[in-house]
Design an enzyme around this catalytic site. Sequence first.
Site, short mmCIF file in Angstrom:
data_model
loop_
_atom_site.label_atom_id
_atom_site.label_comp_id
_atom_site.label_asym_id
_atom_site.label_seq_id
_atom_site.Cartn_x
_atom_site.Cartn_y
_atom_site.Cartn_z
N CYS A 88 41.58 42.85 36.29
CA CYS A 88 42.13 44.04 36.97
C CYS A 88 42.03 45.27 36.05
O CYS A 88 40.93 45.78 35.85
CB CYS A 88 43.55 43.78 37.45
SG CYS A 88 44.08 44.97 38.71
N HIS A 177 42.69 38.96 40.59
CA HIS A 177 43.61 38.24 39.70
C HIS A 177 43.37 36.74 39.83
O HIS A 177 43.61 36.16 40.89
CB HIS A 177 45.05 38.58 40.05
CG HIS A 177 45.41 39.99 39.70
ND1 HIS A 177 45.70 40.40 38.41
CD2 HIS A 177 45.51 41.10 40.48
CE1 HIS A 177 45.97 41.69 38.41
NE2 HIS A 177 45.86 42.13 39.65
N GLU A 179 44.72 34.70 37.36
CA GLU A 179 45.70 34.13 36.43
C GLU A 179 46.99 33.70 37.11
O GLU A 179 47.97 33.34 36.45
CB GLU A 179 46.01 35.15 35.33
CG GLU A 179 46.89 36.31 35.72
CD GLU A 179 46.16 37.50 36.31
OE1 GLU A 179 46.66 38.64 36.15
OE2 GLU A 179 45.10 37.31 36.95
#
Length: 240
Positions: A88, A177, A179
């Site tokens: 990001c 994203h 994660e």
Amino acid sequence: MRFLVFQHIAIEHPGIFRDFFAADGIQWDAVELDEGEAIPSLEGYDALWVMGGPMDVWEETEHPWLKAEKQAIREWVQDRAKPYMGLCLGHQLLGSALGGKVGKMPKAEVGILDIALTEAGRADPLFAGIASPFQALQWHGAAVLEAPADAVILAESPVCANQAMRIGDLAYGLQCHTELTARTVGEWGEVPAYACALDETLGQGALQKLDAEAQAKMPDFARDSRRLYDNFMALLQARS
């Protein structure tokens, strides 16, 4: 191995990747730049991970540390040619630091959305075993509008032409994203800038629905995160 991690808000950390780091015995040092922590010497680190955050890459007056961070990224990627993973904001910082253009999108991209690999992305070792399209969480209002001259675009979405890129052989940026943990959406929804983007894009009260959707898809997210991590580590080991 030892990784250096740049963080820009405490709740945007490596997330699920922390479990993978621990399982592999990887030591990692987090620098919380927004809290005034200084960037250490880059010597002795095997990879640099740069996480997301609510600020924009051009807000150097409000966040003076952005200048030092971009310089460190340039040194790491351009001068040292060492492995980089940006997520990001970390993706956008890679683009900005290496001569690309980052700017506001006409409308924020928020939600669990499809991302398609480009032809180069389907051939790239980082995405080996990843379906195209795949789904991931998006939560951003800025994008890399013009990639650095030597960047290879690896993924795209209908409203964001640069969802992933590679610079050189080992520097990667992903706009989405990957994660996520079970706590991510709920925690991020408490950040005013993120809550505002969510409401403007998906409507008032969308947080609960987005969180439920994320929870349902968590096994798929974890599978893809594991593959991305394994592929990234294979590239590091091949370099070693």
